[in-house]
Every structure is written in structure tokens, then in C-alpha cells.
Motif scaffolding. Structure first.
Motif, short mmCIF file in Angstrom:
data_model
loop_
_atom_site.label_atom_id
_atom_site.label_comp_id
_atom_site.label_asym_id
_atom_site.label_seq_id
_atom_site.Cartn_x
_atom_site.Cartn_y
_atom_site.Cartn_z
N LEU A 26 0.68 -1.23 0.01
CA LEU A 26 0.07 0.02 0.12
C LEU A 26 0.93 1.39 -0.03
N VAL A 27 1.78 1.20 1.11
CA VAL A 27 2.71 2.59 0.86
C VAL A 27 3.72 2.65 -0.37
N THR A 28 3.98 1.57 -0.74
CA THR A 28 4.81 1.62 -2.17
C THR A 28 4.04 1.98 -3.40
N GLY A 29 2.61 1.51 -3.31
CA GLY A 29 1.75 1.82 -4.42
C GLY A 29 1.42 3.51 -4.31
N LEU A 30 1.05 4.00 -2.98
CA LEU A 30 1.03 5.20 -2.80
C LEU A 30 2.07 6.34 -3.31
N PHE A 31 3.27 5.78 -3.14
CA PHE A 31 4.36 6.43 -3.49
C PHE A 31 4.56 6.53 -4.79
N LEU A 32 4.56 5.49 -5.61
CA LEU A 32 4.62 5.60 -7.03
C LEU A 32 3.27 6.37 -7.79
N VAL A 33 2.21 6.35 -7.23
CA VAL A 33 1.31 7.15 -7.64
C VAL A 33 1.49 8.52 -7.76
N TYR A 34 2.09 8.92 -6.46
CA TYR A 34 2.60 10.37 -6.45
C TYR A 34 3.52 10.73 -7.25
N LYS A 35 4.52 9.88 -7.20
CA LYS A 35 5.66 10.15 -8.51
C LYS A 35 5.25 10.46 -9.76
N LEU A 36 4.37 9.27 -10.03
CA LEU A 36 3.72 9.62 -11.54
C LEU A 36 2.91 10.78 -11.62
N GLY A 37 1.95 11.21 -10.70
CA GLY A 37 1.29 12.62 -10.64
C GLY A 37 2.28 13.47 -10.92
N ARG A 38 3.26 13.72 -10.05
CA ARG A 38 4.11 14.71 -10.28
C ARG A 38 4.76 14.74 -11.56
N GLN A 39 5.08 13.65 -12.17
CA GLN A 39 5.45 13.85 -13.71
C GLN A 39 4.45 14.34 -14.60
N LEU A 40 3.17 14.16 -14.20
CA LEU A 40 2.05 14.68 -15.20
C LEU A 40 1.97 16.01 -14.98
N ALA A 41 2.28 16.67 -13.69
CA ALA A 41 2.09 17.70 -13.54
C ALA A 41 3.46 18.76 -14.13
N ALA A 42 4.49 18.22 -14.44
CA ALA A 42 5.70 18.71 -14.90
C ALA A 42 5.60 19.38 -16.37
N GLY A 43 6.14 20.24 -16.48
CA GLY A 43 6.22 20.74 -17.88
C GLY A 43 5.57 22.19 -18.01
N HIS A 44 4.90 22.86 -17.17
CA HIS A 44 4.17 23.98 -17.28
C HIS A 44 4.67 25.08 -16.69
N SER A 45 6.10 25.25 -17.15
CA SER A 45 6.99 26.37 -16.87
C SER A 45 6.38 27.64 -16.89
N GLY A 46 5.79 28.31 -17.96
CA GLY A 46 5.07 29.52 -18.32
C GLY A 46 4.27 29.60 -17.02
N GLU A 47 3.26 28.71 -16.62
CA GLU A 47 2.10 29.11 -15.67
C GLU A 47 2.86 28.97 -14.45
N ALA A 48 3.91 28.05 -14.33
CA ALA A 48 4.57 28.19 -12.83
C ALA A 48 5.34 29.29 -12.40
N PHE A 49 5.74 30.20 -13.45
CA PHE A 49 6.35 31.36 -13.25
C PHE A 49 5.48 32.74 -13.06
#
Length: 266
Positions: A26-49
Motif C-alpha cells: 500500500l505504501v509503495t503503491g501510494l508513493f509510485l502514484v504520487y511520483k507518477l502524478g508529479r510527472q504529469l504535472a511537470a512541463g508547465h513552466s510558463g504558468e509556474a513562473f
């Protein structure tokens, strides 16, 4: 190994320990889901700034102290800044993992409560990372701060364009601070020592480190605190241990029907 052998001995004052294999998965699965979700959120540099400028202006409107005031203290000597960078890089995950292991072995009910709180605040953080990408102050020229990890080391991040292991535009909320605060709260709730309130030094030191190294704004910690407060408000609190005459602690006794509900909730 069966779940029966993995469970702790169940007495009137000691709830069953969750099966170890299930918890690891369970803990490993939650961590992997979180890491995947962070990758999905990456790449929005203009909005981030753009969001970074809004956060910076909002802090100035609230007359919050500048993050540079903390960084200037760290930069008085190489030792302090190296210690701060090392704390940021090495304490976050081990401290949280160590807490979960200790609670699992010694306070099963508090372990379940803490794991749920951590999962809830992390899930909420992921939603905010997806909807509100935010560049950290070390990337914001207006802040006038330096990336202490890149300049002095050690650093956990590479150049944003080539760093495919983390999302550096996920500054708000700060899970470094949110998890550190959860560690302190869990240890305060699960123990009876008169010194247990000193655990609050961990999130306090974490706050100074994440701000001083220019990885987070003050408001990132405020957002993490609000999300954790909401998560814990929705998570039933376990019964505190009580001190015995011998100086040891044991869980407070609870009615039979409450024991049933606690066991069923797992």
C-alpha cells in the motif's frame, strides 16, 4: 507467512497490527502514484513562473518576512549552508519512513491514523500541484535568492529541462514541511513523555531549511499546514497511550464496540 502471524497479539488495550505485506504494498503503491502524478504535472513552466510572481507579490502584500532574511543567515558560513542542504536532501524521507516503522511496531492504531493522514495530505498536494504549478523562489529572479544546493551542494535536483525524476514546479504545498509536521504531531499524540513537544523542532527546522535554501516560499508551508489540518480533521484520532505506574505507556482502554469499529476501519 500469514496475516495471523504478522498481526500483533490482540488484547483489550492493544489493537491488531495491520498485515505487513499489505502495508508495504500500500505504501509503495501510494508513493509510485504520487511520483507518477508529479510527472504529469511537470512541463508547465510558463504558468509556474506566473504563479510564482503572484505568490511573491501576495507575500509582500501580507508583509511576510523575505525569504532572503533566512538565506542570509545560512550564507554567513559554509558549514550552515551545507548542513541545511544536507538536511533538505537526506532527512525528509528517512524521518517519515522511520516514524511509520516505529508506529507499526509499537503503536498500530496510531500507525493506521498516521498513514491515512499522510496519504490524504499527499493526495491533496498532488491535486494542487496539478492545478497550480509553482516555480520555487530559487528560480524567481525577482526574489534575488540563490540555489544553495546547486552552488554549495549537495543537491537533489538537476537542471529543470533535463531532470526527469522530479517535478521542480511543484513548490506549493511543501510536502517537506507537511510531512515533517505530521511526524511531529504523530509522535506527540502517540507518546506520553513530557518532552514530546520538542518534536515540533523538526517541522520548525524544516521550515527554516526549505525557505533558506530557496526551495519554498512561506506560503508553501502555510498551504501544507492547512491541507494537513483538513486531512486530520477528517481522520478519526486514535486513543492516546496512558502512562503506567512503572513509567511505561500503554494504550488507553476503549469500549468493546469502539474496538470493533477500529478493527473494521482497517
Amino acid at each position: 507467512m500469514t496475516s495471523r502471524t504478522e498481526a500483533a497479539a490482540v488484547g483489550p488495550d492493544r489493537p491488531a497490527r495491520p498485515p505487513l505485506v499489505r502495508e508495504l504494498l500500500l505504501v509503495t503503491g501510494l508513493f509510485l502514484v504520487y511520483k507518477l502524478g508529479r510527472q504529469l504535472a511537470a512541463g508547465h513552466s510558463g504558468e509556474a513562473f506566473r504563479n510564482a510572481h503572484h505568490v511573491w507579490d501576495l507575500e509582500r502584500a501580507f508583509h511576510l518576512p523575505g525569504e532572503g532574511s533566512v538565506q542570509s543567515v545560512l550564507l554567513h558560513g559554509d558549514t550552515l549552508v551545507h548542513l541545511a542542504n544536507a538536511y533538505y536532501a537526506t532527512v525528509h524521507f528517512p524521518a517519515t519512513a522511520g516514524l511509520l516503522v516505529w508506529l507499526y511496531l509499537r503503536r498500530p492504531a496510531h500507525y493506521v491514523w498516521t498513514r491515512r493522514g499522510l496519504a490524504a495530505v499527499t493526495a491533496a498536494a498532488l491535486v494542487l500541484h496539478l492545478t497550480f504549478p509553482l516555480a520555487p523562489p530559487r528560480m524567481l529572479a525577482e526574489a534575488g535568492l540563490i540555489d544553495t544546493a546547486r552552488v554549495f551542494g549537495p543537491s537533489v535536483y538537476g537542471p529543470p529541462k533535463t531532470d526527469h525524476l522530479s517535478n521542480q514546479f511543484a513548490a506549493m504545498p511543501s510536502l517537506h514541511f507537511g510531512w515533517a509536521l505530521m511526524v511531529a504531531i504523530a509522535l506527540i499524540v502517540a507518546t506520553t513523555s513530557r518532552w514530546r513537544w520538542l518534536w515540533l523542532l523538526h517541522p520548525l527546522l524544516t521550515l527554516l531549511v526549505i525557505v533558506g535554501t530557496a526551495n519554498h516560499y512561506w506560503l508553501d508551508a502555510v498551504a501544507a499546514t492547512a491541507l494537513l489540518g483538513l486531512a486530520l480533521a477528517l481522520t478519526p484520532l486514535p486513543h492516546r497511550p496512558v502512562a503506567t505506574a512503572a513509567g511505561r505507556s500503554r494504550p488507553a482502554s476503549v469500549p468493546a464496540e469502539q474496538n470493533t469499529l477500529v478493527g473494521a476501519a482497517r
